[in-house]
Design a protein around this motif. Structure first.
Motif, PDB file in Angstrom:
ATOM      1  N   ALA A   8       0.842  -1.093   0.131  1.00  0.00           N
ATOM      2  CA  ALA A   8      -0.051  -0.045   0.100  1.00  0.00           C
ATOM      3  C   ALA A   8       0.914   1.096   0.121  1.00  0.00           C
ATOM      4  O   ALA A   8       1.953   1.356   0.548  1.00  0.00           O
ATOM      5  N   PRO A   9       0.484   2.397  -0.773  1.00  0.00           N
ATOM      6  CA  PRO A   9       1.242   3.622  -0.679  1.00  0.00           C
ATOM      7  C   PRO A   9       1.461   4.181   0.793  1.00  0.00           C
ATOM      8  O   PRO A   9       0.486   3.897   1.377  1.00  0.00           O
ATOM      9  N   LEU A  10       2.521   4.791   1.108  1.00  0.00           N
ATOM     10  CA  LEU A  10       2.802   5.401   2.215  1.00  0.00           C
ATOM     11  C   LEU A  10       2.096   6.976   2.057  1.00  0.00           C
ATOM     12  O   LEU A  10       2.220   7.577   1.436  1.00  0.00           O
ATOM     13  N   GLY A  20       7.158  14.695 -12.040  1.00  0.00           N
ATOM     14  CA  GLY A  20       8.255  15.779 -11.257  1.00  0.00           C
ATOM     15  C   GLY A  20       8.364  15.189 -10.154  1.00  0.00           C
ATOM     16  O   GLY A  20       9.390  16.106  -9.253  1.00  0.00           O
ATOM     17  N   GLU A  21       8.136  14.296  -9.333  1.00  0.00           N
ATOM     18  CA  GLU A  21       8.348  13.977  -7.852  1.00  0.00           C
ATOM     19  C   GLU A  21       9.601  12.987  -8.009  1.00  0.00           C
ATOM     20  O   GLU A  21       9.586  12.183  -8.778  1.00  0.00           O
ATOM     21  N   VAL A  22      10.573  13.389  -7.192  1.00  0.00           N
ATOM     22  CA  VAL A  22      11.821  12.580  -7.099  1.00  0.00           C
ATOM     23  C   VAL A  22      11.377  11.558  -6.067  1.00  0.00           C
ATOM     24  O   VAL A  22      10.914  11.610  -5.132  1.00  0.00           O
ATOM     25  N   THR A  23      11.723  10.137  -6.382  1.00  0.00           N
ATOM     26  CA  THR A  23      11.333   9.009  -5.474  1.00  0.00           C
ATOM     27  C   THR A  23      12.984   8.327  -5.610  1.00  0.00           C
ATOM     28  O   THR A  23      13.748   8.321  -6.475  1.00  0.00           O
ATOM     29  N   GLU A  24      12.939   7.601  -4.312  1.00  0.00           N
ATOM     30  CA  GLU A  24      14.033   6.640  -4.267  1.00  0.00           C
ATOM     31  C   GLU A  24      13.446   5.269  -4.118  1.00  0.00           C
ATOM     32  O   GLU A  24      12.449   5.161  -3.374  1.00  0.00           O
ATOM     33  N   GLU A  25      14.162   4.305  -4.732  1.00  0.00           N
ATOM     34  CA  GLU A  25      13.492   2.739  -4.392  1.00  0.00           C
ATOM     35  C   GLU A  25      14.551   2.046  -3.459  1.00  0.00           C
ATOM     36  O   GLU A  25      15.630   2.191  -3.283  1.00  0.00           O
ATOM     37  N   TYR A  26      13.787   1.405  -2.493  1.00  0.00           N
ATOM     38  CA  TYR A  26      14.575   0.706  -1.352  1.00  0.00           C
ATOM     39  C   TYR A  26      14.130  -0.618  -1.457  1.00  0.00           C
ATOM     40  O   TYR A  26      12.701  -0.880  -1.808  1.00  0.00           O
ATOM     41  N   ARG A  27      14.828  -1.699  -1.328  1.00  0.00           N
ATOM     42  CA  ARG A  27      14.484  -3.201  -1.361  1.00  0.00           C
ATOM     43  C   ARG A  27      14.235  -3.642   0.231  1.00  0.00           C
ATOM     44  O   ARG A  27      15.082  -3.460   0.969  1.00  0.00           O
ATOM     45  N   VAL A  37       9.922   5.361  -1.708  1.00  0.00           N
ATOM     46  CA  VAL A  37       9.671   6.377  -0.684  1.00  0.00           C
ATOM     47  C   VAL A  37       9.936   7.622  -1.369  1.00  0.00           C
ATOM     48  O   VAL A  37      11.075   7.829  -1.907  1.00  0.00           O
ATOM     49  N   THR A  38       9.108   8.573  -1.292  1.00  0.00           N
ATOM     50  CA  THR A  38       9.557   9.840  -1.654  1.00  0.00           C
ATOM     51  C   THR A  38      10.630  10.611  -0.801  1.00  0.00           C
ATOM     52  O   THR A  38      10.667  10.143   0.390  1.00  0.00           O
ATOM     53  N   ARG A  39      11.365  11.572  -1.146  1.00  0.00           N
ATOM     54  CA  ARG A  39      12.086  12.353  -0.584  1.00  0.00           C
ATOM     55  C   ARG A  39      11.656  12.925   0.683  1.00  0.00           C
ATOM     56  O   ARG A  39      12.231  12.994   1.846  1.00  0.00           O
ATOM     57  N   GLU A  40      10.381  13.533   0.629  1.00  0.00           N
ATOM     58  CA  GLU A  40       9.583  14.212   1.525  1.00  0.00           C
ATOM     59  C   GLU A  40       9.308  13.100   2.874  1.00  0.00           C
ATOM     60  O   GLU A  40       9.456  13.647   3.859  1.00  0.00           O
ATOM     61  N   GLN A  41       8.867  12.005   2.259  1.00  0.00           N
ATOM     62  CA  GLN A  41       8.871  10.899   3.137  1.00  0.00           C
ATOM     63  C   GLN A  41      10.019  10.448   4.159  1.00  0.00           C
ATOM     64  O   GLN A  41       9.981  10.222   5.332  1.00  0.00           O
ATOM     65  N   MET A  42      11.053  10.619   3.318  1.00  0.00           N
ATOM     66  CA  MET A  42      12.284  10.283   3.884  1.00  0.00           C
ATOM     67  C   MET A  42      12.611  11.161   4.793  1.00  0.00           C
ATOM     68  O   MET A  42      13.253  10.925   6.070  1.00  0.00           O
ATOM     69  N   LYS A  47      13.431  13.241  10.360  1.00  0.00           N
ATOM     70  CA  LYS A  47      12.865  14.100  11.563  1.00  0.00           C
ATOM     71  C   LYS A  47      12.419  13.372  12.650  1.00  0.00           C
ATOM     72  O   LYS A  47      12.752  13.671  13.912  1.00  0.00           O
ATOM     73  N   LEU A  48      11.597  12.315  12.377  1.00  0.00           N
ATOM     74  CA  LEU A  48      11.124  11.693  13.446  1.00  0.00           C
ATOM     75  C   LEU A  48      12.079  10.722  14.324  1.00  0.00           C
ATOM     76  O   LEU A  48      12.098  10.678  15.398  1.00  0.00           O
ATOM     77  N   ALA A  49      12.909  10.215  13.425  1.00  0.00           N
ATOM     78  CA  ALA A  49      14.053   9.517  14.109  1.00  0.00           C
ATOM     79  C   ALA A  49      15.046  10.432  15.041  1.00  0.00           C
ATOM     80  O   ALA A  49      15.469  10.029  16.209  1.00  0.00           O
ATOM     81  N   GLY A  50      15.275  11.714  14.556  1.00  0.00           N
ATOM     82  CA  GLY A  50      15.809  12.674  15.460  1.00  0.00           C
ATOM     83  C   GLY A  50      14.951  12.852  16.943  1.00  0.00           C
ATOM     84  O   GLY A  50      15.628  13.077  17.636  1.00  0.00           O
ATOM     85  N   GLU A  51      13.681  13.282  16.488  1.00  0.00           N
ATOM     86  CA  GLU A  51      12.957  13.473  17.656  1.00  0.00           C
ATOM     87  C   GLU A  51      13.043  12.274  18.706  1.00  0.00           C
ATOM     88  O   GLU A  51      12.901  12.584  19.869  1.00  0.00           O
ATOM     89  N   MET A  52      12.779  11.224  18.101  1.00  0.00           N
ATOM     90  CA  MET A  52      13.055   9.860  18.855  1.00  0.00           C
ATOM     91  C   MET A  52      14.237   9.961  19.624  1.00  0.00           C
ATOM     92  O   MET A  52      14.274   9.450  21.210  1.00  0.00           O
ATOM     93  N   ALA A  53      15.397  10.174  19.149  1.00  0.00           N
ATOM     94  CA  ALA A  53      16.719  10.070  19.745  1.00  0.00           C
ATOM     95  C   ALA A  53      16.845  11.045  20.812  1.00  0.00           C
ATOM     96  O   ALA A  53      17.217  10.759  21.864  1.00  0.00           O
TER      97      ALA A  53
END
Length: 188
Positions: A8-10, A20-27, A37-42, A47-53
């Motif tokens: 399902a899409p994130l 025009g949307e830049v995407t990165e592909e992860y396996r 995953v889009t750059r915005e999602q990344m 940001k969430l990982a930083g807040e969690m840390a």
């Protein structure tokens, strides 16, 4: 979670790239499936990982602060107990001195009153010992300003320099803490 849910899409995105949307592909390592995953999602995940840390660091600091507080209050409680014990024992030292003087008086050794005073004196001495009190009677020892209070000095060729020649009032220790300094006469 079904296969359909995994693919399902994130974040409400469509499964296909937007123009025009830049995407990165992860396996995904365990299932062997790919997802995008889009750059915005990344950036949002970073940001969430930083807040969690930051929250984890805050939690660890708070836990350490609490541990220090607990240790400090335990130490303060022990200190208050020792101070109260010292104050209580110091009040009984006057009674000790009076009983010691009474027992030391020359007189009828068969007198029941004198024997009673000796028994009370030995009982008080035993109680003090059970409480961890040590009596300082330094006759013939080197003068120690940490435990002795020099109230007189005498010139003596028989005794060495700074040797206690007479004790006017015995001193008392509770552990290593001086409850009362021994009042002594010191030879020069």
């Amino acid at each position: 979670m079904s296969k359909k849910d995994k693919n399902a899409p994130l974040d409400g995105q469509t499964p296909h790239e937007q123009p025009g949307e830049v995407t990165e592909e992860y396996r995904q390592e365990d299932a062997g499936e790919t997802f995008t995953v889009t750059r915005e999602q990344m950036e949002k995940m970073e940001k969430l990982a930083g807040e969690m840390a930051a929250l984890n660091d805050k939690h660890l600091r708070l836990a350490a602060e609490y541990d220090n507080y607990r240790k400090r209050t335990t130490k303060e409680k022990e200190g208050i107990y020792q101070d109260a014990k010292t104050d209580t024992i110091s009040k009984f030292l006057e009674v000790y001195d009076n009983l010691e003087r009474a027992v030391g008086q020359a007189g009828d050794e068969e007198n029941v009153h004198k024997k009673g005073m000796e028994m009370i004196f030995h009982q008080l001495t035993g109680v003090l010992e059970k409480m961890g009190v040590t009596i300082i009677d330094p006759v013939g020892e080197a003068f120690d300003p940490v435990r002795h209070n020099a109230v007189m000095h005498i010139e003596s060729d028989e005794l060495g320099e700074s040797v206690v020649s007479q004790v006017f009032q015995k001193g008392f220790l509770l552990g290593e803490k001086v409850i009362r300094f021994a009042a002594v006469q010191v030879a020069n």
